[in-house]
Design a protein around this motif. Sequence first.
Motif, PDB file in Angstrom:
ATOM      1  N   ARG A 275      12.107 -15.415  42.876  1.00  0.00           N
ATOM      2  CA  ARG A 275      13.065 -15.398  43.977  1.00  0.00           C
ATOM      3  C   ARG A 275      14.488 -15.468  43.453  1.00  0.00           C
ATOM      4  O   ARG A 275      15.371 -14.747  43.921  1.00  0.00           O
ATOM      5  N   ALA A 276      14.728 -16.309  42.440  1.00  0.00           N
ATOM      6  CA  ALA A 276      16.081 -16.453  41.874  1.00  0.00           C
ATOM      7  C   ALA A 276      16.548 -15.120  41.275  1.00  0.00           C
ATOM      8  O   ALA A 276      17.700 -14.707  41.471  1.00  0.00           O
ATOM      9  N   ARG A 277      15.653 -14.422  40.562  1.00  0.00           N
ATOM     10  CA  ARG A 277      16.036 -13.128  39.968  1.00  0.00           C
ATOM     11  C   ARG A 277      16.338 -12.099  41.060  1.00  0.00           C
ATOM     12  O   ARG A 277      17.300 -11.337  40.980  1.00  0.00           O
ATOM     13  N   ILE A 278      15.520 -12.113  42.104  1.00  0.00           N
ATOM     14  CA  ILE A 278      15.712 -11.149  43.197  1.00  0.00           C
ATOM     15  C   ILE A 278      17.004 -11.456  43.956  1.00  0.00           C
ATOM     16  O   ILE A 278      17.760 -10.545  44.298  1.00  0.00           O
ATOM     17  N   GLU A 279      17.258 -12.725  44.207  1.00  0.00           N
ATOM     18  CA  GLU A 279      18.489 -13.106  44.916  1.00  0.00           C
ATOM     19  C   GLU A 279      19.730 -12.721  44.106  1.00  0.00           C
ATOM     20  O   GLU A 279      20.740 -12.298  44.667  1.00  0.00           O
ATOM     21  N   GLN A 280      19.641 -12.814  42.776  1.00  0.00           N
ATOM     22  CA  GLN A 280      20.762 -12.418  41.928  1.00  0.00           C
ATOM     23  C   GLN A 280      21.015 -10.912  42.053  1.00  0.00           C
ATOM     24  O   GLN A 280      22.150 -10.472  42.199  1.00  0.00           O
ATOM     25  N   SER A 281      19.931 -10.122  42.063  1.00  0.00           N
ATOM     26  CA  SER A 281      20.075  -8.664  42.251  1.00  0.00           C
ATOM     27  C   SER A 281      20.621  -8.360  43.639  1.00  0.00           C
ATOM     28  O   SER A 281      21.454  -7.462  43.810  1.00  0.00           O
ATOM     29  N   GLN A 282      20.153  -9.123  44.626  1.00  0.00           N
ATOM     30  CA  GLN A 282      20.620  -8.908  46.003  1.00  0.00           C
ATOM     31  C   GLN A 282      22.114  -9.187  46.116  1.00  0.00           C
ATOM     32  O   GLN A 282      22.835  -8.458  46.795  1.00  0.00           O
ATOM     33  N   GLN A 283      22.591 -10.202  45.456  1.00  0.00           N
ATOM     34  CA  GLN A 283      24.021 -10.525  45.508  1.00  0.00           C
ATOM     35  C   GLN A 283      24.858  -9.394  44.921  1.00  0.00           C
ATOM     36  O   GLN A 283      25.879  -9.004  45.496  1.00  0.00           O
ATOM     37  N   ARG A 284      24.419  -8.844  43.778  1.00  0.00           N
ATOM     38  CA  ARG A 284      25.143  -7.695  43.186  1.00  0.00           C
ATOM     39  C   ARG A 284      25.135  -6.519  44.153  1.00  0.00           C
ATOM     40  O   ARG A 284      26.143  -5.840  44.338  1.00  0.00           O
ATOM     41  N   TRP A 285      23.988  -6.251  44.771  1.00  0.00           N
ATOM     42  CA  TRP A 285      23.838  -5.134  45.712  1.00  0.00           C
ATOM     43  C   TRP A 285      24.799  -5.307  46.896  1.00  0.00           C
ATOM     44  O   TRP A 285      25.475  -4.375  47.312  1.00  0.00           O
ATOM     45  N   THR A 286      24.869  -6.542  47.425  1.00  0.00           N
ATOM     46  CA  THR A 286      25.737  -6.831  48.566  1.00  0.00           C
ATOM     47  C   THR A 286      27.206  -6.695  48.172  1.00  0.00           C
ATOM     48  O   THR A 286      28.006  -6.122  48.918  1.00  0.00           O
ATOM     49  N   GLN A 287      27.559  -7.178  46.989  1.00  0.00           N
ATOM     50  CA  GLN A 287      28.946  -7.102  46.519  1.00  0.00           C
ATOM     51  C   GLN A 287      29.380  -5.656  46.269  1.00  0.00           C
ATOM     52  O   GLN A 287      30.557  -5.335  46.370  1.00  0.00           O
ATOM     53  N   GLN A 288      28.464  -4.790  45.937  1.00  0.00           N
ATOM     54  CA  GLN A 288      28.775  -3.382  45.632  1.00  0.00           C
ATOM     55  C   GLN A 288      28.557  -2.476  46.841  1.00  0.00           C
ATOM     56  O   GLN A 288      28.221  -1.302  46.695  1.00  0.00           O
ATOM     57  N   SER A 289      28.718  -2.985  48.024  1.00  0.00           N
ATOM     58  CA  SER A 289      28.631  -2.214  49.272  1.00  0.00           C
ATOM     59  C   SER A 289      27.271  -1.547  49.457  1.00  0.00           C
ATOM     60  O   SER A 289      27.183  -0.381  49.842  1.00  0.00           O
ATOM     61  N   LEU A 290      26.228  -2.263  49.171  1.00  0.00           N
ATOM     62  CA  LEU A 290      24.846  -1.823  49.389  1.00  0.00           C
ATOM     63  C   LEU A 290      24.527  -0.518  48.646  1.00  0.00           C
ATOM     64  O   LEU A 290      23.835   0.367  49.159  1.00  0.00           O
ATOM     65  N   GLU A 291      25.036  -0.399  47.434  1.00  0.00           N
ATOM     66  CA  GLU A 291      24.815   0.793  46.593  1.00  0.00           C
ATOM     67  C   GLU A 291      23.323   0.900  46.253  1.00  0.00           C
ATOM     68  O   GLU A 291      22.721  -0.035  45.725  1.00  0.00           O
ATOM     69  N   SER A 292      22.717   2.053  46.582  1.00  0.00           N
ATOM     70  CA  SER A 292      21.261   2.197  46.412  1.00  0.00           C
ATOM     71  C   SER A 292      20.830   2.120  44.947  1.00  0.00           C
ATOM     72  O   SER A 292      19.705   1.737  44.648  1.00  0.00           O
ATOM     73  N   SER A 293      21.734   2.441  44.024  1.00  0.00           N
ATOM     74  CA  SER A 293      21.369   2.349  42.605  1.00  0.00           C
ATOM     75  C   SER A 293      21.200   0.897  42.156  1.00  0.00           C
ATOM     76  O   SER A 293      20.651   0.635  41.085  1.00  0.00           O
ATOM     77  N   LEU A 294      21.656  -0.056  42.987  1.00  0.00           N
ATOM     78  CA  LEU A 294      21.527  -1.474  42.638  1.00  0.00           C
ATOM     79  C   LEU A 294      20.343  -2.151  43.336  1.00  0.00           C
ATOM     80  O   LEU A 294      20.175  -3.364  43.208  1.00  0.00           O
ATOM     81  N   LEU A 295      19.540  -1.386  44.057  1.00  0.00           N
ATOM     82  CA  LEU A 295      18.311  -1.957  44.613  1.00  0.00           C
ATOM     83  C   LEU A 295      17.400  -2.345  43.462  1.00  0.00           C
ATOM     84  O   LEU A 295      17.648  -1.980  42.313  1.00  0.00           O
ATOM     85  N   LEU A 296      16.320  -3.083  43.770  1.00  0.00           N
ATOM     86  CA  LEU A 296      15.411  -3.500  42.698  1.00  0.00           C
ATOM     87  C   LEU A 296      14.886  -2.269  41.963  1.00  0.00           C
ATOM     88  O   LEU A 296      14.424  -1.316  42.589  1.00  0.00           O
ATOM     89  N   PRO A 297      14.977  -2.269  40.624  1.00  0.00           N
ATOM     90  CA  PRO A 297      14.468  -1.111  39.883  1.00  0.00           C
ATOM     91  C   PRO A 297      12.931  -1.107  39.864  1.00  0.00           C
ATOM     92  O   PRO A 297      12.286  -2.140  40.032  1.00  0.00           O
TER      93      PRO A 297
END
Length: 199
Positions: A38-60
Amino acid sequence: TDQQVEAPTASLAHEALLSRWDRITDWIRSNREQLNMRARIEQSQQRWTQQSLESSLLLPAGVPLEEGRLLINSARHLLTEDTADFVRRSISFHDLADRRQRQVRGFVTLVMLGLTAASLLGFWRARKEGAETERQRAIAVEQGQKAARSEAAERERAEELRNTLYVTQLRAAADAVNEANPVLGNTLLQQCDQDLRKV
């Protein structure tokens, strides 16, 4: 109550409580791996949210996406609604990409099958045309040989006719000579008879 998801929440006044609260300690110990996921996913989610929901930042694809699937399916209660939405979007994004990739592979396979069929058809036609060309060539050779044989037979008949005519003329001449000189005429007549037998 958490204002984002309107679910009951609790917060600790001090971390020291964790070491004294056996039930919480056991729960954390048994869910440690899921909490790390969950911590790893939340960290990725924060980057995704900060980058205006950029699809390239979704979980790989790979381990991060599979961890997200695992949490959605077996430990949904550990995720906030925003994190669960992030995981669902990641899954949908990759599922769509997989479908497109399968469609492209299917299209490429169809094109390759079409090209293979066209190649085989072309090969078959070329082979058939080659066989027809060979048959026509054989017919032409046979006709040429037949014409050559016919021409040779014609030449042979013409030669025989010339020889017969020559010997006949020679015999007539020998007959004329025989009337004038019987000894010379007799020799010429014998020679003509021998020549006629050869013809």
